[in-house]
Scaffold this active site. Structure first.
Site, short mmCIF file in Angstrom:
data_model
loop_
_atom_site.label_atom_id
_atom_site.label_comp_id
_atom_site.label_asym_id
_atom_site.label_seq_id
_atom_site.Cartn_x
_atom_site.Cartn_y
_atom_site.Cartn_z
N LYS A 83 0.74 -1.20 -0.06
CA LYS A 83 0.20 0.22 -0.07
C LYS A 83 0.90 1.00 -0.21
O LYS A 83 1.79 1.45 0.94
CB LYS A 83 -0.87 -0.20 1.25
CG LYS A 83 -2.09 0.78 1.24
CD LYS A 83 -2.94 0.25 2.21
CE LYS A 83 -4.39 1.29 2.20
NZ LYS A 83 -5.24 1.03 3.59
C1 E4P Z 1 -8.36 1.91 3.40
O1 E4P Z 1 -7.53 1.17 2.82
C2 E4P Z 1 -8.33 2.56 4.53
O2 E4P Z 1 -7.53 1.51 5.48
C3 E4P Z 1 -9.59 3.06 5.35
O3 E4P Z 1 -10.81 2.47 4.53
C4 E4P Z 1 -9.58 4.26 5.88
O4 E4P Z 1 -10.82 4.42 6.48
P1 E4P Z 1 -11.27 5.72 7.47
O5 E4P Z 1 -11.43 6.87 6.61
O6 E4P Z 1 -12.48 5.25 8.24
O7 E4P Z 1 -9.79 5.79 8.66
#
Ligand code: E4P
Length: 215
Positions: A83
């Site tokens: 990522k």
């Molecule tokens: C995605 O890969 C992220 O980990 C996640 O969806 C972020 O979500 P949030 O805005 O609830 O922290």
């Protein structure tokens, strides 16, 4: 449509997997910070539990650092997806990962042009954060529509992974648009199965069943 669970919690991941709902897992540093385990250990344990793409995020913000860290993460398990944040250095690293056949999930996407650049770099997944746009009085789902249209216009292979999901409605809307993947927090996964009329209907059936003669 694929469902990933957005979690670093093995208990949640195990429970969601038992529902047959899970095709993969996304994590981020905020989620992993709650588990109190080193990232490599946490990711290895998740890979043992779920046979599907497991996103593990780099912390470096310069291209060489992202490459070094991403290659280490990719060694943990063949299912690991690196990522990478949607910054210029991240895009440069994604191009290299693409050549090295290392899968990538480009994260923190908030605009169609960012998504276009990620696709051109060869990203495996693009993660638009819809909930965080909604939080700022934006319309997160519009971004999903724009990206899916743009990717389909040009036949990009990058999969649209709807992230920052806050409610079952987000999942329904993403599915109607035709997004490839939704990454969903555990709480929302359990909400997907719930309907008050199901509970009321079941209670009535069980009550009426008591009136059926046993033999
Ligand atoms: C995605 O890969 C992220 O980990 C996640 O969806 C972020 O979500 P949030 O805005 O609830 O922290």
């Amino acid at each position: 449509m694929k469902f990933f669970i957005d979690s670093g919690d093995l208990g949640e991941i195990h429970e969601a997997q038992a529902m047959g709902a899970i095709d993969g897992v996304t994590t981020n540093p905020s989620l992993l910070s709650k588990g109190g385990k080193p990232t490599k250990q946490a990711i290895a344990e998740i890979c043992e539990l779920v046979d599907g793409p497991i996103s593990a995020e780099v912390l470096a913000t310069d291209t060489q650092g992202i490459l070094d860290e991403g290659r280490e993460l990719a060694k943990i398990h063949p299912n690991v997806v690196v990522k990478v944040p949607l910054i210029v250095d991240g895009l440069k690293a994604v191009q290299v990962f693409t050549k090295e056949k290392i899968k990538t999930n480009v994260t923190l996407c908030f605009s169609p042009t960012q998504a276009l650049l990620a696709a051109k770099a060869g990203a495996t997944y693009i993660s638009p954060f819809i909930g965080r746009l909604d939080d700022l009085s934006g319309e997160g789902m519009e971004l999903i529509e724009q990206i899916t249209t743009i990717y389909s216009n040009y036949g990009f292979a990058t999969e649209v992974l709807v992230a920052s999901i806050r409610s079952p409605l987000h999942v329904t809307q993403a599915a109607l648009i035709g997004a490839d993947v939704a990454t969903i927090p555990f709480k929302v996964i359990t909400q997907l199965a719930k309907h008050p009329l199901t509970d009321i209907g079941l209670a009535k059936f069980l009550e009426d069943a008591k009136k059926i003669p046993k033999s």
